[in-house]
Structure formats: C-alpha cells, structure tokens
Motif scaffolding. Structure first.
Motif, PDB file in Angstrom:
ATOM      1  N   GLN A 273     -31.634  67.356 -67.034  1.00 17.36           N
ATOM      2  CA  GLN A 273     -32.549  67.786 -65.990  1.00 17.36           C
ATOM      3  C   GLN A 273     -31.900  68.815 -65.090  1.00 17.36           C
ATOM      4  O   GLN A 273     -30.713  68.721 -64.812  1.00 17.36           O
ATOM      5  N   PRO A 274     -32.554  69.813 -64.587  1.00 17.85           N
ATOM      6  CA  PRO A 274     -33.958  70.067 -64.888  1.00 17.85           C
ATOM      7  C   PRO A 274     -34.114  70.854 -66.178  1.00 17.85           C
ATOM      8  O   PRO A 274     -33.325  71.739 -66.450  1.00 17.85           O
ATOM      9  N   GLN A 275     -35.117  70.491 -66.940  1.00 15.81           N
ATOM     10  CA  GLN A 275     -35.381  71.174 -68.205  1.00 15.81           C
ATOM     11  C   GLN A 275     -36.100  72.494 -67.930  1.00 15.81           C
ATOM     12  O   GLN A 275     -36.857  72.620 -66.982  1.00 15.81           O
ATOM     13  N   LEU A 276     -35.830  73.428 -68.777  1.00 12.55           N
ATOM     14  CA  LEU A 276     -36.542  74.707 -68.695  1.00 12.55           C
ATOM     15  C   LEU A 276     -38.028  74.448 -68.920  1.00 12.55           C
ATOM     16  O   LEU A 276     -38.394  73.838 -69.915  1.00 12.55           O
ATOM     17  N   PRO A 277     -38.873  74.879 -68.014  1.00 16.08           N
ATOM     18  CA  PRO A 277     -40.301  74.637 -68.241  1.00 16.08           C
ATOM     19  C   PRO A 277     -40.796  75.419 -69.451  1.00 16.08           C
ATOM     20  O   PRO A 277     -40.422  76.569 -69.643  1.00 16.08           O
ATOM     21  N   LYS A 278     -41.599  74.730 -70.264  1.00 17.82           N
ATOM     22  CA  LYS A 278     -42.055  75.371 -71.502  1.00 17.82           C
ATOM     23  C   LYS A 278     -43.568  75.311 -71.614  1.00 17.82           C
ATOM     24  O   LYS A 278     -44.208  74.459 -71.024  1.00 17.82           O
ATOM     25  N   THR A 279     -44.076  76.207 -72.390  1.00 20.09           N
ATOM     26  CA  THR A 279     -45.509  76.253 -72.653  1.00 20.09           C
ATOM     27  C   THR A 279     -45.738  75.951 -74.123  1.00 20.09           C
ATOM     28  O   THR A 279     -45.155  76.608 -74.986  1.00 20.09           O
ATOM     29  N   LEU A 280     -46.557  74.964 -74.378  1.00 17.79           N
ATOM     30  CA  LEU A 280     -46.860  74.632 -75.770  1.00 17.79           C
ATOM     31  C   LEU A 280     -47.678  75.758 -76.387  1.00 17.79           C
ATOM     32  O   LEU A 280     -48.629  76.247 -75.783  1.00 17.79           O
ATOM     33  N   THR A 281     -47.281  76.148 -77.581  1.00 20.62           N
ATOM     34  CA  THR A 281     -48.022  77.225 -78.234  1.00 20.62           C
ATOM     35  C   THR A 281     -49.252  76.690 -78.955  1.00 20.62           C
ATOM     36  O   THR A 281     -50.217  77.407 -79.153  1.00 20.62           O
TER      37      THR A 281
ATOM     38  N   MET B  84     -40.441  61.978 -83.797  1.00 16.03           N
ATOM     39  CA  MET B  84     -38.998  62.150 -83.726  1.00 16.03           C
ATOM     40  C   MET B  84     -38.662  63.257 -82.753  1.00 16.03           C
ATOM     41  O   MET B  84     -37.819  63.124 -81.882  1.00 16.03           O
ATOM     42  N   THR B  85     -39.389  64.356 -82.926  1.00 12.64           N
ATOM     43  CA  THR B  85     -39.125  65.495 -82.063  1.00 12.64           C
ATOM     44  C   THR B  85     -39.440  65.160 -80.619  1.00 12.64           C
ATOM     45  O   THR B  85     -38.720  65.539 -79.705  1.00 12.64           O
ATOM     46  N   LYS B  86     -40.525  64.399 -80.464  1.00 14.53           N
ATOM     47  CA  LYS B  86     -40.918  64.074 -79.099  1.00 14.53           C
ATOM     48  C   LYS B  86     -39.850  63.221 -78.424  1.00 14.53           C
ATOM     49  O   LYS B  86     -39.512  63.432 -77.269  1.00 14.53           O
ATOM     50  N   ASP B  87     -39.311  62.279 -79.182  1.00 15.42           N
ATOM     51  CA  ASP B  87     -38.229  61.458 -78.633  1.00 15.42           C
ATOM     52  C   ASP B  87     -37.076  62.342 -78.218  1.00 15.42           C
ATOM     53  O   ASP B  87     -36.466  62.157 -77.177  1.00 15.42           O
ATOM     54  N   TYR B  88     -36.829  63.291 -79.092  1.00 11.27           N
ATOM     55  CA  TYR B  88     -35.710  64.183 -78.848  1.00 11.27           C
ATOM     56  C   TYR B  88     -35.922  64.937 -77.537  1.00 11.27           C
ATOM     57  O   TYR B  88     -35.017  65.069 -76.728  1.00 11.27           O
ATOM     58  N   ILE B  89     -37.130  65.391 -77.349  1.00 10.18           N
ATOM     59  CA  ILE B  89     -37.436  66.118 -76.124  1.00 10.18           C
ATOM     60  C   ILE B  89     -37.231  65.211 -74.930  1.00 10.18           C
ATOM     61  O   ILE B  89     -36.615  65.583 -73.932  1.00 10.18           O
TER      62      ILE B  89
ATOM     63  N   ILE C  70     -35.722  81.139 -84.868  1.00 11.33           N
ATOM     64  CA  ILE C  70     -35.551  81.398 -83.445  1.00 11.33           C
ATOM     65  C   ILE C  70     -34.168  81.974 -83.244  1.00 11.33           C
ATOM     66  O   ILE C  70     -33.158  81.317 -83.466  1.00 11.33           O
ATOM     67  N   LEU C  71     -34.176  83.223 -82.884  1.00 16.74           N
ATOM     68  CA  LEU C  71     -32.930  83.951 -82.796  1.00 16.74           C
ATOM     69  C   LEU C  71     -32.170  83.548 -81.560  1.00 16.74           C
ATOM     70  O   LEU C  71     -30.960  83.386 -81.569  1.00 16.74           O
ATOM     71  N   LYS C  72     -32.929  83.373 -80.528  1.00 21.22           N
ATOM     72  CA  LYS C  72     -32.262  83.027 -79.283  1.00 21.22           C
ATOM     73  C   LYS C  72     -33.270  82.372 -78.360  1.00 21.22           C
ATOM     74  O   LYS C  72     -34.455  82.698 -78.392  1.00 21.22           O
ATOM     75  N   TYR C  73     -32.793  81.443 -77.630  1.00 19.84           N
ATOM     76  CA  TYR C  73     -33.656  80.763 -76.675  1.00 19.84           C
ATOM     77  C   TYR C  73     -32.753  80.369 -75.521  1.00 19.84           C
ATOM     78  O   TYR C  73     -32.054  79.376 -75.584  1.00 19.84           O
TER      79      TYR C  73
ATOM     80  N   ASP D 227     -43.920  74.234 -81.994  1.00 17.85           N
ATOM     81  CA  ASP D 227     -43.544  73.515 -80.782  1.00 17.85           C
ATOM     82  C   ASP D 227     -42.442  72.501 -81.052  1.00 17.85           C
ATOM     83  O   ASP D 227     -41.680  72.151 -80.160  1.00 17.85           O
ATOM     84  N   GLU D 228     -42.378  72.043 -82.311  1.00 18.15           N
ATOM     85  CA  GLU D 228     -41.320  71.099 -82.649  1.00 18.15           C
ATOM     86  C   GLU D 228     -39.983  71.803 -82.779  1.00 18.15           C
ATOM     87  O   GLU D 228     -38.957  71.291 -82.354  1.00 18.15           O
ATOM     88  N   ILE D 229     -40.015  72.987 -83.350  1.00 15.50           N
ATOM     89  CA  ILE D 229     -38.761  73.729 -83.520  1.00 15.50           C
ATOM     90  C   ILE D 229     -38.221  74.159 -82.160  1.00 15.50           C
ATOM     91  O   ILE D 229     -37.034  74.082 -81.892  1.00 15.50           O
ATOM     92  N   THR D 230     -39.120  74.588 -81.312  1.00 15.25           N
ATOM     93  CA  THR D 230     -38.677  75.060 -80.002  1.00 15.25           C
ATOM     94  C   THR D 230     -38.546  73.905 -79.015  1.00 15.25           C
ATOM     95  O   THR D 230     -38.167  74.110 -77.874  1.00 15.25           O
ATOM     96  N   GLU D 231     -38.870  72.713 -79.505  1.00 11.90           N
ATOM     97  CA  GLU D 231     -38.787  71.519 -78.677  1.00 11.90           C
ATOM     98  C   GLU D 231     -39.588  71.670 -77.406  1.00 11.90           C
ATOM     99  O   GLU D 231     -39.103  71.448 -76.299  1.00 11.90           O
ATOM    100  N   GLY D 232     -40.811  72.037 -77.578  1.00 10.99           N
ATOM    101  CA  GLY D 232     -41.707  72.041 -76.437  1.00 10.99           C
ATOM    102  C   GLY D 232     -42.410  73.356 -76.172  1.00 10.99           C
ATOM    103  O   GLY D 232     -43.167  73.462 -75.227  1.00 10.99           O
ATOM    104  N   GLY D 233     -42.155  74.339 -76.983  1.00 10.56           N
ATOM    105  CA  GLY D 233     -42.865  75.595 -76.805  1.00 10.56           C
ATOM    106  C   GLY D 233     -41.973  76.713 -76.314  1.00 10.56           C
ATOM    107  O   GLY D 233     -40.748  76.597 -76.297  1.00 10.56           O
ATOM    108  N   ILE D 234     -42.607  77.802 -75.918  1.00 11.79           N
ATOM    109  CA  ILE D 234     -41.846  78.972 -75.482  1.00 11.79           C
ATOM    110  C   ILE D 234     -41.711  78.934 -73.958  1.00 11.79           C
ATOM    111  O   ILE D 234     -42.434  78.211 -73.281  1.00 11.79           O
ATOM    112  N   PRO D 235     -40.742  79.659 -73.414  1.00 12.76           N
ATOM    113  CA  PRO D 235     -40.468  79.541 -71.973  1.00 12.76           C
ATOM    114  C   PRO D 235     -41.683  79.894 -71.122  1.00 12.76           C
ATOM    115  O   PRO D 235     -42.312  80.934 -71.319  1.00 12.76           O
ATOM    116  N   LYS D 236     -41.972  79.015 -70.217  1.00  9.73           N
ATOM    117  CA  LYS D 236     -43.158  79.174 -69.383  1.00  9.73           C
ATOM    118  C   LYS D 236     -42.938  80.295 -68.376  1.00  9.73           C
ATOM    119  O   LYS D 236     -41.891  80.399 -67.746  1.00  9.73           O
TER     120      LYS D 236
END
Lengths: 107, 580
Positions: free
Chosen positions: B14-22, B1-6, B220-223, B28-37
């Motif tokens: 687009q363009p999506q903020l590049p993220k790094t999977l933790t 579900m989350t992946k679909d959402y992403i 997640i306080l802020k992203y 990674d599901e809550i942050t929808e892809g990890g923390i900012p790369k």
C-alpha cells in the motif's frame, strides 16, 4: 503577375464571386494569435485592399467549431473563396508562404 | 488466482497504483488490475496487429461495463468506417454516441492542404479534445494514432513540444488514455519515439508469422510502479473482441476428485478397477494409424452424453460429419447427442491458427460450453504448427486449465512408427494420468489390435494386453489367447478356440465309445453269468434227480421188502404199520 491575377478579379468584382472570404481561427489573445491577426491584416491591406472579408473567430468561445472545421493547429486561416479552399497555419509571419497560400504569390 | 494476487499486493504494497480496468478479457489479469488510472498508456505495434481494436474495445467496455464514458479520437479512420469495422464485434458505436457514452472524433490532416506560415501550436486539438471530454464527462480517451500528426505537419520541434504538453494536460485532466503508435524501425518502439513521452505503461502488440501461421501476441513492456506479467501472451480477435490468455499457470495446486467416469467400453472400465477414469484426469490414447483411437474417443464421448453430461470434441483431422458417419458404422450414434445439444464438435485444421491461438480459441469455447469431457483428436497434427516443445508447452497449459476446471480430457496421438515407443511424439505421456496404448499385432498374415494400459495413476489397473475388437455392434475388448507360441489374436485366436472345441468334441466322442464298450462288456459278462447259472441249475437238477431216484429206489425197495415180509409172516404186518 499579381496584377494580372488582380485584373480578372476586379472584373468579376461586381458578381462578388472572386472576393476573398477569409476566416482566421485564433485562441484568445495568445502571442501567436495576436501576431497572426496583425500579420494577416497587414498582408490583406497590402494585397487585397477592398477585395476581402476577414472573419476572426476565437475557438475558445466556440469549441464546437473546432471539430466542424477540422481544426488541429492554431492559428489557422481558411481561404473559403475563391476556390480551391486553402488552409494556412501559423502566425502568418512568413509572408511569401501566406501569399502563396492565398494564390497571390508573385512567382 | 489473479484476484487473490491483487489482494495480496494491496496488502503488502500500500498504497497501490490506482488502475482502471480495461474490460478486455485477460488483459486485466496480466496487468493485475488494468492500466494506470488517469495516465497515458502507449499501445504500440506493427500495422494490423490490433491496436485500434484494443483501444476501441477499451473505450466501449468502459462505456458499457464500467459506466465510464470515453472519447475516441481517430486520426486514421473516419468515424463511420470505425463504426462499421467494429459492428461485426457487436459494438454499436452509433447508439453509444447517441447515449452520450462515447464520442468519436475524426481528425483529418492533409499536408497538401496546409501551408505553414510560422509559429503555431496544437491548441485546436486541445480545445477539441477538451470539449469532447467535458461534453460527455469522459474518463477514458484514446488517441489513434497520434503519430499521424507528424505526417501532416512538418515542424517537428513544435509537434514534440505540443505532444509533451498534451500528455501532461491529459494527466491533469485525470483521464485514462491509450495512445497508439506504429512500431518503428530499429530499437524504438514507435516511429516518433512516443515512448519518450508516455513512460508509465507501454504495451507491445505483435503479429508474428512462423511457418506461415500468424499469431498475435501481447507483451507489457513496462509498467511503472506495478507488478505485471512479463511474458508474451497470445491473443485472439474474434466475434467477442479481444481475448488475451494468461495461460502459464505457475502453481500445481489443483483440486482432485475421486469420482470416476466410465470410458464407454465396459471391458476397458473393467481393466481400470471396473470403474473407469478419474474425473478431471487426463487420458492419452496413442497408437499407430488405424488402430481405433478415434473410435475409443467417440465411445467415450458417447458414454458421457448418455449420462446427460456435456462433451466437447475438437477434431483436427476429420470433419464432424465424417466422424458421425464413421462412428455410425460401429453403432455409436453421435448425431443424436449433437441434436440433444450434449455434444459439440469443433473441427479445425491445425494450420488455422498458431498454437497459442488454438489454445485461446479452445479456452474460450470450453469456458462457454462448460463440458465435463473434452476430446482432442488428434494432438499429433498440432506438430505441423509448432515444434514439439511448443506443442508440449501448449498441452501443459491446456491440461492445467482443464484440470483446474475439473474437466476430463482425452487426447489421441498417433505414434508414427510401428515400433511402440515409450514416448509419444508430443512428449505428453509424462503429463497424463492414464495412458492407453493401442497397437497393431501383426501375426499370421493379419493385423489385429491390441490394447493395454501403460499407466494409470492412482488405481490398480490391469496389466494384460487385450485384444481390441471393433465390430458393427461397437467396441469390445477380449482376452487374447496365450498359447505356447505366444499371444494369439484375431483369426489365430479364433482358430485356437475352434481347435479347442474340436478337442472337446473328440474327447466327448471317445468317452462315449468307452462307455459303450463297457456296456457291451457288461452285457457279455452278464450273459456269461446267465449261462453259468443255467449250467449250474442243470447240474443241480441232475444231482437232485439222482438223489430223488435213490430215494424212490429206497422207498420202493422198502415197500417191496415189507410186502415180502407180510407175505412171509402175516402177523408182523400190523406191528410194522404201527412203527410207521
């Protein structure tokens, strides 16, 4: 006081035990570094004339030494001998503190 | 579900903020892809809430799973201590270091050893970090906890300027960084206001004790520049590291099955259209104390295992051994199923974790074991940990998750009073698909168990109250006797049965009496008939005798007359003979 401390130092000078071993870590030719070198040399010449060895190390050249010597803040002066080992950071502009750090302060 | 959402996000944003999977479960599901790369992320929280572990897991997972070497700069713990602390989680830091996938660096600062003699900077830290990053080609960096610098060095002005420079430098380096910070007093998130410098992503960890039970939570306080889950998510630290559970399911789009699974009690199956429960449905068994809820659950578990399917049994009241022993007495051998590996018990006191943590723990166990059936016995005890609404929220999440996985779940719940309420204490009755109610029927000086189906969605179920009998052969459900005095159960029912049997015997007896009387009557009649017959025969004989006599007399008289004639006129004698 300085004198009295100097006297036993001079006595043991023959054993080379109480000689001041100083290592100064600097970062190239940054203002802080050059100031630190100049200030330290001046203090040493004034208070430890002929009784010290000063090694100046550029951390940029030897980055591995930073981890080995637990270096964070620079410039850093480590007094290896006589014990206790002391660490002094900064550009050595506060002469009183430098002297206290080197156990040379006349307090 | 989350992946679909992403994916959707990528499509529209687009363009999506590049993220790094933790690599941390759930994060990674809550942050929808990890923390900012390539940017710093601040993880803050009070002491002992798992900051170090979270950041270390980020590094280790990066090194193992994503082939991204990492540098862990520790300001608080020595590298050997760190390695020891996480060895229990299966992280072998030393071998990772040897493979150049990880670099641990312990920074030691002691104020008493340091004399500040003027202007300085933190270039040493930069050099160390830079060297560490370059030597292994690190993509991830953790600074844990950089605030220790403030304890070691006094010149705040320099420190703040240097920190700002450090974070900028890290961004330029393009490493994804986690900076940890201790939660400060008042409104600031960290003691030294690090959030001022790290403004891209702030994760808050929390360790709250409510009713003497602690729960770890993550928020997640802020992203900046990204959508993210805003709730507080419980997380668990166990032998596999950290698991965060984004449990609040928003949608009600579950697959449904028409497959049925047996309850293990044939008579109960019969009450449910003869087929049992729907697969992937939720079943609630509620009742007062000692009505046999656990027995029903055990039967269900046993039946599931008999069909070579897996069953997971969460016991909140009894230990597995206790349940196994007790069920042996009703001919349910659970030990066999445990030995075959089809049944797994997980017994824990509800007070072991907070509710959310229970959920996370169950979620993990279920994910690992992949059962067909899950039993929770009983959910009532969970109320000791949280309020009713919290328990309900947790059960909703659990049911959602289980239904998603097509797992049938059976809850047992204790109703606390003898009056059967239409609502269980946990308020889950509206959530479940099938609700069985077991109740005491107190009558005639004894208590018996009655069972009925309050509801069962999607099937034509029986509306009868049945008697629920537990014998040493197992569980059976028998018809209750509906007599003129109402429902009869137990010995009253037995007595009624006996009475019926007696009646039957008596009736039979009386019938045979009548039969015999008829026989006798017949015999009497028959004998009477025989008497009459003989009477008649004698009368007939009499009559016949008279008749014969008369004939004889007539004959003799005729002969005599002929003789007389012959004697008187001899010639007529021949004529008469001819006439004859």
């Amino acid at each position: 006081m300085t004198e009295s401390q100097q006297v036993p130092g001079n006595d043991n000078n023959l054993n080379k035990e109480n000689i001041y071993l100083l290592r100064l870590f600097v970062t190239g030719a940054t203002p802080n570094s050059t100031r630190a070198i100049a200030n330290l040399k001046e203090i040493c010449e004034l208070h430890l004339k002929g009784n010290y060895e000063l090694e100046i190390i550029d951390v940029y050249q030897q980055p591995t030494i930073a981890e080995g010597e637990q270096i964070i803040a620079l410039p850093l002066l480590i007094k290896k001998s006589p014990s206790p080992e002391r660490r002094l950071i900064g550009d050595m502009s506060d002469t009183q503190k430098v002297l206290r750090g080197l156990s040379l302060a006349a307090t | 579900m989350t992946k679909d959402y992403i994916k959707e996000n990528i499509k529209y944003n687009q363009p999506q903020l590049p993220k790094t999977l933790t690599g941390i479960t759930g994060l990674d599901e809550i942050t929808e892809g990890g923390i900012p790369k390539g940017r710093p992320t601040l993880v803050c929280g009070e002491a002992g809430c798992g900051k170090t572990l979270l950041s270390l897991e980020f590094i280790v997972r990066g090194a193992i799973e994503f082939d991204e070497p990492g540098v862990f700069m520790a300001f608080e713990e020595k590298t050997e201590e760190l390695a020891m602390n996480v060895a229990s989680l299966g992280f072998d830091l030393n071998s990772l270091q040897a493979e150049n996938k990880l670099k641990l660096d312990y920074v030691h600062i002691d104020r008493s050893e340091i004399e500040e003699t003027g202007e300085y900077d933190l270039e040493g830290l930069f050099i160390r970090l830079g060297y560490a990053i370059d030597s292994i080609g690190a993509k991830r960096v953790v600074l844990d906890t950089i605030e220790s610098l403030f304890a070691g060095l006094t010149n705040q002005g320099i420190l703040r300027a240097e920190l700002r420079r450090l974070f900028n430098w890290l961004k330029v380096k393009g490493v994804t960084t986690i900076i940890t910070g201790e939660r400060g007093e008042g409104p600031s998130f960290t003691r030294q206001g690090l959030e001022e410098y790290v403004s891209d992503c702030v994760i808050l960890l929390d360790h709250r004790v409510v009713n003497q039970i602690s729960t770890r939570r993550l928020r997640i306080l802020k992203y900046r520049g990204s959508v993210h889950g805003t709730n507080e998510y419980p997380f668990l630290i166990d032998e596999d590291g950290i698991s965060v559970l984004p449990v609040t399911s928003l949608k009600l789009e579950k697959e449904v099955s028409t497959e049925r699974i047996s309850s293990g009690i044939p008579a109960l199956d019969k009450m449910l259209e003869g087929k049992g429960f729907f697969k992937g449905s939720s079943v609630l068994v509620s009742g007062t104390a000692g009505t046999g809820k656990t027995s029903i659950a055990a039967c269900f578990a046993n039946e599931t295992c008999n069909q070579k399917k897996r069953c997971l049994y969460f016991a909140f009241e009894e230990s597995p051994k206790q349940i196994i022993r007790n069920m042996q007495s009703i001919n349910v051998n659970l030990q066999k199923q445990v030995d075959e590996g089809l049944l797994q018990f997980h017994a824990m006191r509800p007070t072991l974790h907070g509710l959310e943590q229970h959920l996370v723990a169950m979620y993990k166990i279920i994910k690992n074991f992949k059962p067909t059936v899950v039993v929770l016995d009983p959910i009532t005890n969970l109320v000791t940990v949280g309020s009713v609404s919290e328990v309900k929220a947790m059960l909703i999440r659990l049911i959602d998750f289980l239904l998603d996985e097509q797992i049938t779940v059976m809850f047992t719940a204790l109703t606390l009073n003898n009056v059967v309420t239409e609502q269980t204490d946990e308020g889950v009755s509206s959530l479940v698909d099938t609700w069985l109610l077991v109740r005491d029927i107190e009558f005639n000086g004894e208590r018996n168990r009655g069972i009925y189906i309050m509801k069962s969605r999607g099937m034509k179920h029986s509306n009868q109250v049945r008697e629920f009998v537990i014998t040493d052969k197992g569980i059976d459900i028998v018809d209750v006797f509906l007599g003129p005095d109402g429902v009869l159960t137990g010995s009253a029912r037995e007595a009624q049965k006996l009475q019926e049997q007696t009646g039957e015997v008596i009736r039979k007896n009386s019938v045979s009496l009548k039969d015999r009387e008829i026989g006798r009557k017949r015999k009497i009649l028959e004998s009477k008939i025989a008497g009459l017959q003989s009477e008649f025969e004698s009368a007939e004989d009499e009559l016949n005798k008279i008749y014969v006599e008369e004939e004889l007399i007539k004959k003799v008289a005729e002969e005599n007359r002929q003789k007389m004639i012959m004697m008187r006129r001899g010639e007529n004698a021949s004529e008469n003979k001819n006439e004859k």
